[in-house]
Design an enzyme around this catalytic site. Structure first.
Site, PDB file in Angstrom:
ATOM      1  N   CYS A  16     -10.392  40.433 -33.662  1.00 20.32           N
ATOM      2  CA  CYS A  16     -10.299  39.517 -34.789  1.00 20.32           C
ATOM      3  C   CYS A  16      -8.857  39.444 -35.273  1.00 20.32           C
ATOM      4  CB  CYS A  16     -11.226  39.954 -35.917  1.00 20.32           C
ATOM      5  SG  CYS A  16     -10.637  41.360 -36.859  1.00 20.32           S
ATOM      6  N   ALA A  68      -5.711  39.899 -27.936  1.00 23.36           N
ATOM      7  CA  ALA A  68      -5.382  40.624 -29.162  1.00 23.36           C
ATOM      8  C   ALA A  68      -5.460  39.726 -30.395  1.00 23.36           C
ATOM      9  CB  ALA A  68      -3.997  41.241 -29.040  1.00 23.36           C
ATOM     10  N   HIS A  69      -5.287  40.347 -31.558  1.00 27.37           N
ATOM     11  CA  HIS A  69      -5.455  39.635 -32.831  1.00 27.37           C
ATOM     12  C   HIS A  69      -4.509  38.442 -32.980  1.00 27.37           C
ATOM     13  CE1 HIS A  69      -2.683  42.866 -34.864  1.00 27.37           C
ATOM     14  NE2 HIS A  69      -2.300  42.593 -33.661  1.00 27.37           N
ATOM     15  N   ASN A  70      -5.056  37.370 -33.522  1.00 25.64           N
ATOM     16  CA  ASN A  70      -4.304  36.158 -33.837  1.00 25.64           C
ATOM     17  C   ASN A  70      -3.798  35.413 -32.611  1.00 25.64           C
ATOM     18  OD1 ASN A  70      -3.813  38.106 -36.371  1.00 25.64           O
ATOM     19  ND2 ASN A  70      -3.734  35.983 -37.063  1.00 25.64           N
ATOM     20  N   SER A 102      -0.820  37.382 -31.564  1.00 23.75           N
ATOM     21  CA  SER A 102      -0.155  36.183 -32.076  1.00 23.75           C
ATOM     22  C   SER A 102       0.435  35.296 -30.995  1.00 23.75           C
ATOM     23  CB  SER A 102       0.940  36.545 -33.093  1.00 23.75           C
ATOM     24  OG  SER A 102       0.364  37.225 -34.184  1.00 23.75           O
TER      25      SER A 102
END
Lengths: 340, 340, 340
Positions: free
Chosen positions: A221, A242-244, A262
């Site tokens: 998340c 991975a996140h974002n 990201s």
């Protein structure tokens, strides 16, 4: 067991029978190892010898196929044997897959959740609070759907998939066993004493429509906002997102690849297996990344890269060819030094 | 807790006691960090100093071991301390492991499935329709066995293993938690609009006898036919085996390695960790692939390779040694250019 | 939904309101894509333009922030907007996370186990025999806790985590879905006929306090003794930790990295993603290993390495720069050879 006559299949595919049209077909097989009762196909001429030995009860062949030896199998002549076979595969798949329906006990659904029509909910499956589950969704045994999750119509959640609270998943998706969607992003703030403090990960994962997520793949998340998997993305097994991160429409990623936090990947990209992409990059559309590459900087649309750190694939292969000959190169330099 | 006297162990291993034969042994340990009550062993002479300080209650030593200092531990003199210890390990393992039996509630078995004798079926385990489960099989809690699965005798399915419909697993296998067997192969046909259409994956996975499959390893089903794991194969954790691959007898693969679709790997090969093998290759027997290598073409039997793309290991290491000195090489070339 | 006024948040953070203090806040967002009802923050001046367009109902800004345009959002002036925001994140996380408590049916606990106070035990979770579970532990649905497991206070075991018998886990840990702790180490003894015999893995895994273990990460048990994850270690997703390895305090490891058997990694190290470390090494403290590196020998404290096999990072990057230009280098050598 589902059984059809060769005649019936010929009719379905607008083909012509040569041989026994009443022969019974109950499975699909490969021409070189099919069993009696199977339907196979011959598309690539190099496999022609196999048709004279096949145990398949019937074989899809091209309309103008001319056998050079005697045949013991029934032929079904069609315009394109491979396409015909694929069409049958799909029909067969729908038939055999559609038999999962209803509810197996015990299973768990929080009373606050809204369920669509014609669900399959396997034994020991779990649906938390405030979920919205679409029609014709299949939730296999031991799958977990956390609180506040939305799942679109016709999506299949295989056994043991884990979907954390707040995840949104579109329609016509397939999530394979062991996939984990929405686990905490890996965010820790270093403290003066060398320890780390956990940065709360409050965002979610948003998965579009027609997405496939492979076995044991993990999608974290976002810290805030959403990790996004756009429509039509196909993720193989054991991938890490991975996140974002954001994966663009119709991008395909092979097994064991990792995309760091990201990073935004464009549309229609192909990432081969065991690729790594570092965080905070922007990868354009239609980018191709070769197996085991390590992408360390942003890439423009259409680039084809290889290596770790990755650069232009052709240049990498040239450099790698020279790398293989480095010991020889060393000798040439020593020779030159001597000659001086 | 299971407890034996040193005398009893000496008898089991046909050994001789020196010291207190009535000392009680209730665990196994390493000579340098064993606790009282533990049995350790001394095989490699370089660890001899540890025996004079060990807290182990007894130590297996070689028949002709001559202590040079005083000992506070009981000695059990045997022909081969390491083999003796290993034999005890196995006995101990059987004793402690064999206590799982019977059925824990709730668990799920479809009425159409046939179950062997002396099963363990843990709570929340699931067995679908038309399965055949052999004798002495252990199916731990939350494991999933889909429809039409066959499992041979004495096989252990750990907690949370997911076995898709149609999989065949031999006898004496061990599947560790989170392993996924039979998930869909990664097959998608590109469409003119850039999207992908799913190619139905109708084959299965066939696993031989005495196979070990590690935690969270994934083995995809074949498009048609079978993905095959032959007898005696040992797969570590987090490995990916793609559709239609075949892994030959007694081949050992370390963690995080990936084998792509339709690749056939021979017998008695060793693939180290994080290796990638591209699709449609044929790898011979007794091939060794070094860690992180990327195998891009077929390999003859007996080859030892390294690098990405991989080639002969010795040549790779020579080239890599030169690679490390490339900046120096550059200087030498510049020097030559100046001198010209 | 939890709702606060901007005034209330200003009070919490010792800040000052500029604008409508009664505006209602019910979520947190990023300044550039926040929705009405959200609180965002402005810390980095380069994002200042976003504040004039933001839909956020309130924004945390620095005490001395001077708007250059008109604002439609409420400002909350604080000493450090980022720290203030992070503090709110944590509070919010606690509030939303703390709602899991009690027992969902059916779940399984062996009668011989001891449970602490204020547990959450989700449906289909399993706790075996002789376990000791601390206070405030959360065991999510379908998680598995084998026999003789100890879990400290305040630890969170997410859905589908599998913890083998004999594992010890400290307090304040978080284990994400699909993590497998204590699966058998990968140990097989080659036999004269080419087959392998399983070496029983009798040790366990010991996890310290404040450890985070990512989704689908695997930690194998020791052959004898313990595989050890020290206090404060943070493991990302899909990591492999092999038998008898030890990971030192506050070491951070990114996704898809593998640590082989018996390797000991020091304190405060950082291993990037997809790193491989071979077995039986000793890695010092504060070592940094770059992404996709392959560590083939022991490393002293403070080293920074890259490459496969890995060596000094700066030297690697210099060598790799030369590698990229190898074709050019070849030309220069050919030129020199001609000139001779």
């Amino acid at each position: 067991m589902i059984e059809f006559s060769a005649n019936y299949i010929a009719e379905l595919l607008d083909g012509e029978i040569q041989g026994d049209g009443t022969t019974k077909i109950n499975k699909l097989g490969k021409i070189d190892d099919a069993e009696p009762g199977a339907l196979a196909f011959l598309s690539n001429p190099k496999y022609e010898p196999a048709i004279y030995k096949t145990a398949a009860s019937a074989v899809l062949v091209n309309k103008n196929f001319q056998p050079r030896q005697e045949l013991s199998t029934t032929l079904i002549r069609v315009n394109d044997p491979y396409l015909g076979f694929t069409a049958l595969l799909e029909e067969y798949h729908k038939l055999t897959n559609s038999n999962k329906s209803g509810v197996e006990d015990p299973s768990f659904v929080h009373e606050s959740s809204t369920l669509g029509k014609d669900l399959y909910r396997g034994a020991f499956s779990y649906i938390g609070a405030n979920c919205k589950i679409g029609n014709n969704v299949k939730i296999y045994p031991q799958a977990y759907v956390g609180d506040n999750v939305i799942i679109g119509h016709h999506t299949i959640i295989h056994s043991g998939v884990k979907i954390y609270a707040g995840t949104i998943i579109g329609s016509h998706c397939v999530l394979h066993s062991g996939a984990v969607i929405g686990s905490d992003g890996f965010g820790f703030a270093p403290q003066p004493d060398g320890s780390y403090k956990t940065i709360p990960q409050l965002g979610n994962v948003v998965v579009g429509h027609h997405v496939s997520i492979g076995a044991n793949t993990t999608v974290d998340c976002a810290t805030l906002g959403s990790t996004v998997i756009q429509d039509g993305v196909k993720l193989d097994n054991l991938i890490q997102i991975a996140h974002n991160a954001e994966i663009g429409e119709n991008t395909v990623i092979a097994a064991q690849t990792g995309v760091s936090g990201s990073t935004k990947i464009g549309k229609n990209c192909i990432l081969a297996g065991q690729v790594g992409v570092v965080g905070h990059l922007t990868i354009g559309d239609r980018v191709t990344v070769g197996a085991q590459a390590g992408v360390g900087k942003s890439l423009d649309s259409g680039q084809i890269v290889l290596g770790s750190p990755a650069f232009d694939r052709k240049k990498y292969l040239r450099a790698y060819a020279a790398f293989r000959n480095l010991p020889d190169l060393l000798n040439r330099i020593s020779e030159l030094e001597k000659k001086y």
